[in-house]
Design a protein around this motif. Structure first.
Motif, PDB file in Angstrom:
ATOM      1  N   GLU A   1       6.223  16.814  -3.700  1.00 43.01           N
ATOM      2  CA  GLU A   1       5.210  16.863  -2.634  1.00 43.01           C
ATOM      3  C   GLU A   1       4.068  15.921  -3.007  1.00 43.01           C
ATOM      4  OE1 GLU A   1       3.198  20.617  -2.499  1.00 43.01           O
ATOM      5  OE2 GLU A   1       2.178  20.157  -0.609  1.00 43.01           O
ATOM      6  N   LEU A   2       3.703  15.042  -2.072  1.00 40.36           N
ATOM      7  CA  LEU A   2       2.579  14.126  -2.292  1.00 40.36           C
ATOM      8  C   LEU A   2       1.352  14.764  -1.648  1.00 40.36           C
ATOM      9  CD1 LEU A   2       4.457  10.799  -1.447  1.00 40.36           C
ATOM     10  CD2 LEU A   2       4.273  11.986  -3.654  1.00 40.36           C
ATOM     11  N   THR A   3       0.558  15.454  -2.455  1.00 43.54           N
ATOM     12  CA  THR A   3      -0.458  16.358  -1.900  1.00 43.54           C
ATOM     13  C   THR A   3      -1.564  15.627  -1.148  1.00 43.54           C
ATOM     14  OG1 THR A   3      -1.562  16.345  -4.038  1.00 43.54           O
ATOM     15  CG2 THR A   3      -0.072  18.172  -3.589  1.00 43.54           C
TER      16      THR A   3
ATOM     17  N   ASP B   1       0.792  -1.235   0.000  1.00 41.43           N
ATOM     18  CA  ASP B   1       0.000   0.000   0.000  1.00 41.43           C
ATOM     19  C   ASP B   1       0.823   1.284   0.000  1.00 41.43           C
ATOM     20  OD1 ASP B   1      -2.348  -1.482  -0.077  1.00 41.43           O
ATOM     21  OD2 ASP B   1      -2.463  -1.587   2.116  1.00 41.43           O
ATOM     22  N   ILE B   2       2.138   1.182  -0.082  1.00 40.07           N
ATOM     23  CA  ILE B   2       2.962   2.382  -0.242  1.00 40.07           C
ATOM     24  C   ILE B   2       3.389   2.470  -1.704  1.00 40.07           C
ATOM     25  CG2 ILE B   2       5.131   3.524   0.361  1.00 40.07           C
ATOM     26  CD1 ILE B   2       3.121   3.504   2.664  1.00 40.07           C
ATOM     27  N   LEU B   3       3.107   3.614  -2.310  1.00 42.47           N
ATOM     28  CA  LEU B   3       3.590   3.877  -3.668  1.00 42.47           C
ATOM     29  C   LEU B   3       4.873   4.682  -3.522  1.00 42.47           C
ATOM     30  CD1 LEU B   3       3.268   3.830  -6.735  1.00 42.47           C
ATOM     31  CD2 LEU B   3       1.840   5.883  -6.531  1.00 42.47           C
ATOM     32  N   PHE B   4       5.994   4.002  -3.661  1.00 42.43           N
ATOM     33  CA  PHE B   4       7.291   4.630  -3.405  1.00 42.43           C
ATOM     34  C   PHE B   4       7.715   5.455  -4.609  1.00 42.43           C
ATOM     35  CE2 PHE B   4      11.889   4.963  -3.087  1.00 42.43           C
ATOM     36  CZ  PHE B   4      12.042   5.308  -1.757  1.00 42.43           C
ATOM     37  N   ARG B   5       8.072   6.703  -4.362  1.00 47.62           N
ATOM     38  CA  ARG B   5       8.521   7.627  -5.422  1.00 47.62           C
ATOM     39  C   ARG B   5      10.037   7.717  -5.374  1.00 47.62           C
ATOM     40  NH1 ARG B   5       3.994   8.730  -8.537  1.00 47.62           N
ATOM     41  NH2 ARG B   5       2.207   9.044  -7.170  1.00 47.62           N
ATOM     42  N   ASP B   6      10.657   7.274  -6.420  1.00 46.06           N
ATOM     43  CA  ASP B   6      12.118   7.190  -6.467  1.00 46.06           C
ATOM     44  C   ASP B   6      12.677   8.336  -7.300  1.00 46.06           C
ATOM     45  OD1 ASP B   6      14.737   6.400  -6.424  1.00 46.06           O
ATOM     46  OD2 ASP B   6      14.480   4.739  -7.840  1.00 46.06           O
TER      47      ASP B   6
ATOM     48  N   TYR C   1       9.142  11.097  15.756  1.00 43.18           N
ATOM     49  CA  TYR C   1       8.037  11.458  14.864  1.00 43.18           C
ATOM     50  C   TYR C   1       7.511  10.227  14.144  1.00 43.18           C
ATOM     51  CZ  TYR C   1      11.420  11.087  11.078  1.00 43.18           C
ATOM     52  OH  TYR C   1      12.352  10.609  10.198  1.00 43.18           O
ATOM     53  N   ASP C   2       6.301  10.371  13.589  1.00 43.36           N
ATOM     54  CA  ASP C   2       5.666   9.280  12.843  1.00 43.36           C
ATOM     55  C   ASP C   2       5.938   9.438  11.357  1.00 43.36           C
ATOM     56  OD1 ASP C   2       4.548   8.168  15.126  1.00 43.36           O
ATOM     57  OD2 ASP C   2       2.835   9.539  15.031  1.00 43.36           O
ATOM     58  N   LEU C   3       6.128   8.306  10.687  1.00 41.35           N
ATOM     59  CA  LEU C   3       6.323   8.278   9.237  1.00 41.35           C
ATOM     60  C   LEU C   3       5.051   7.780   8.543  1.00 41.35           C
ATOM     61  CD1 LEU C   3       9.761   6.488   9.003  1.00 41.35           C
ATOM     62  CD2 LEU C   3       9.299   8.824   8.299  1.00 41.35           C
ATOM     63  N   GLU C   4       5.033   7.913   7.196  1.00 46.40           N
ATOM     64  CA  GLU C   4       3.945   7.299   6.422  1.00 46.40           C
ATOM     65  C   GLU C   4       3.952   5.804   6.709  1.00 46.40           C
ATOM     66  OE1 GLU C   4       4.443   7.908   2.222  1.00 46.40           O
ATOM     67  OE2 GLU C   4       2.448   7.154   1.733  1.00 46.40           O
TER      68      GLU C   4
ATOM     69  N   LEU D   1      15.870  21.130   3.571  1.00 46.02           N
ATOM     70  CA  LEU D   1      15.763  20.471   2.266  1.00 46.02           C
ATOM     71  C   LEU D   1      15.571  18.963   2.428  1.00 46.02           C
ATOM     72  CD1 LEU D   1      18.662  22.314   0.415  1.00 46.02           C
ATOM     73  CD2 LEU D   1      16.211  22.678   0.085  1.00 46.02           C
ATOM     74  N   ASP D   2      14.642  18.412   1.642  1.00 44.68           N
ATOM     75  CA  ASP D   2      14.498  16.956   1.585  1.00 44.68           C
ATOM     76  C   ASP D   2      13.953  16.581   0.209  1.00 44.68           C
ATOM     77  OD1 ASP D   2      14.784  14.369   2.461  1.00 44.68           O
ATOM     78  OD2 ASP D   2      13.141  14.428   3.895  1.00 44.68           O
ATOM     79  N   ASP D   3      13.971  15.287  -0.079  1.00 50.25           N
ATOM     80  CA  ASP D   3      13.526  14.878  -1.414  1.00 50.25           C
ATOM     81  C   ASP D   3      12.013  14.890  -1.547  1.00 50.25           C
ATOM     82  OD1 ASP D   3      13.247  12.627   0.250  1.00 50.25           O
ATOM     83  OD2 ASP D   3      13.767  11.200  -1.333  1.00 50.25           O
ATOM     84  N   VAL D   4      11.316  14.236  -0.583  1.00 47.46           N
ATOM     85  CA  VAL D   4       9.868  14.054  -0.699  1.00 47.46           C
ATOM     86  C   VAL D   4       9.175  14.605   0.545  1.00 47.46           C
ATOM     87  CG1 VAL D   4       8.001  12.357  -0.881  1.00 47.46           C
ATOM     88  CG2 VAL D   4      10.149  11.989  -2.139  1.00 47.46           C
ATOM     89  N   LEU D   5       8.136  15.395   0.359  1.00 48.79           N
ATOM     90  CA  LEU D   5       7.231  15.784   1.451  1.00 48.79           C
ATOM     91  C   LEU D   5       6.018  14.867   1.351  1.00 48.79           C
ATOM     92  CD1 LEU D   5       6.150  17.637   3.706  1.00 48.79           C
ATOM     93  CD2 LEU D   5       5.344  19.200   1.928  1.00 48.79           C
ATOM     94  N   ALA D   6       5.900  13.965   2.316  1.00 55.52           N
ATOM     95  CA  ALA D   6       4.777  13.016   2.313  1.00 55.52           C
ATOM     96  C   ALA D   6       3.799  13.454   3.409  1.00 55.52           C
ATOM     97  CB  ALA D   6       5.295  11.593   2.491  1.00 55.52           C
ATOM     98  N   THR D   7       3.826  12.813   4.594  1.00 51.37           N
ATOM     99  CA  THR D   7       2.923  13.228   5.668  1.00 51.37           C
ATOM    100  C   THR D   7       3.394  14.505   6.360  1.00 51.37           C
ATOM    101  OG1 THR D   7       4.095  12.001   7.379  1.00 51.37           O
ATOM    102  CG2 THR D   7       2.392  10.805   6.140  1.00 51.37           C
ATOM    103  N   GLY D   8       4.645  14.868   6.123  1.00 55.49           N
ATOM    104  CA  GLY D   8       5.198  16.070   6.744  1.00 55.49           C
ATOM    105  C   GLY D   8       5.824  15.817   8.104  1.00 55.49           C
ATOM    106  N   GLY D   9       5.732  14.597   8.623  1.00 49.60           N
ATOM    107  CA  GLY D   9       6.276  14.316   9.949  1.00 49.60           C
ATOM    108  C   GLY D   9       7.776  14.548  10.032  1.00 49.60           C
TER     109      GLY D   9
HETATM  110  P1  AMP Z   1       7.018  12.164   5.697  1.00 45.24           P
HETATM  111  O1  AMP Z   1       7.610  12.329   7.060  1.00 45.24           O
HETATM  112  O2  AMP Z   1       5.827  11.262   5.717  1.00 45.24           O
HETATM  113  O3  AMP Z   1       6.751  13.478   5.016  1.00 45.24           O
HETATM  114  O4  AMP Z   1       8.066  11.378   4.845  1.00 45.24           O
HETATM  115  C1  AMP Z   1       9.120  12.019   4.311  1.00 45.24           C
HETATM  116  C2  AMP Z   1      10.332  11.142   4.205  1.00 45.24           C
HETATM  117  O5  AMP Z   1      10.035   9.765   3.941  1.00 45.24           O
HETATM  118  C3  AMP Z   1      11.137  11.638   3.081  1.00 45.24           C
HETATM  119  O6  AMP Z   1      12.471  11.707   3.538  1.00 45.24           O
HETATM  120  C4  AMP Z   1      10.992  10.623   1.992  1.00 45.24           C
HETATM  121  O7  AMP Z   1      12.240  10.282   1.518  1.00 45.24           O
HETATM  122  C5  AMP Z   1      10.335   9.419   2.618  1.00 45.24           C
HETATM  123  N1  AMP Z   1       9.063   9.026   1.996  1.00 45.24           N
HETATM  124  C6  AMP Z   1       7.854   9.013   2.576  1.00 45.24           C
HETATM  125  N2  AMP Z   1       6.908   8.560   1.754  1.00 45.24           N
HETATM  126  C7  AMP Z   1       7.526   8.301   0.588  1.00 45.24           C
HETATM  127  C8  AMP Z   1       7.093   7.816  -0.684  1.00 45.24           C
HETATM  128  N3  AMP Z   1       5.800   7.509  -0.927  1.00 45.24           N
HETATM  129  N4  AMP Z   1       8.012   7.675  -1.649  1.00 45.24           N
HETATM  130  C9  AMP Z   1       9.299   7.988  -1.409  1.00 45.24           C
HETATM  131  N5  AMP Z   1       9.775   8.433  -0.256  1.00 45.24           N
HETATM  132  C10 AMP Z   1       8.911   8.596   0.754  1.00 45.24           C
END
Ligand code: AMP
Length: 184
Positions: A163-165, A32-37, A106-109, A131-139
């Protein structure tokens, strides 16, 4: 005479590179995780330069240091720090830094984690861009924001490549200006 509406803004060159090179992996690293590379973006010299210039330009003049989040944020922070001629802070995963460190849980996706920052590296009041690569849940970035502020620095902005809106991470970052090269 017909009034023409303005055309939609053209995507930046950096966003065009992200669109062309971003790879997506369903069910990685767990169901259920769609990983963005973004590694294919980093692996393309023209695309990498475009995203670094974009991140540096968006907040130009508004930061004296960049903070990169382990591990992919390090790639961005090192390059933006060099391009903008500013200091670089490494925000590391728990247990890797010596000396006196600040810690945030903190909590992750998927799962939970701990981030740390060494204290006293820069002057109190230094303006920092995260700076980071992906903004997912923002944690992750919210935890980093707390570390930056607890260390006495001023958080002036956040820059991410993607950003994963649908995860609404931006909402956890309050009034901090967030620049995403591409939002999907
Ligand atoms: P979050 O704390 O949920 O915003 O997650 C951000 C961090 O987790 C970033 O450093 C991303 O590299 C990684 N991450 C979270 N979800 C994904 C995703 N769907 N695809 C790739 N990287 C993710």
């Amino acid at each position: 005479m017909t009034q023409l509406s303005s055309p939609p803004a053209a995507p930046s060159s950096a966003a065009t590179h992200v669109d062309a090179l971003l790879a997506s992996y369903p069910d990685f690293p767990q169901p259920d995780i769609l990983f963005r590379d973004l590694n294919p973006v980093f692996a393309d010299a023209v695309a990498f330069r475009a995203i670094i210039d974009d991140l540096a330009d968006q907040h130009r003049g508004q930061f004296d240091a960049v903070a990169g989040i382990e591990a992919r944020g390090f790639l961005l922070a090192a390059a933006v720090g060099y391009a903008a001629n500013v200091a670089v802070l490494a925000v590391r995963k728990g247990g890797k830094l010596p000396g006196t460190v600040l810690t945030e849980e903190y909590d992750l996706e998927y799962g939970s984690a701990r981030l740390e920052l060494e204290i006293g590296q820069l002057s109190v009041g230094t303006r920092v861009l995260i700076l980071d690569d992906v903004l997912a849940t923002g944690g992750t970035i919210a935890a980093t924001s707390r570390l930056i502020e607890r260390a006495g620095y001023i958080l002036t902005g956040v820059g991410v490549v993607l950003e994963l809106t649908d995860l609404h991470g931006r909402e956890r970052l309050g009034t901090t200006p967030v620049h995403a090269i591409r939002s999907i």
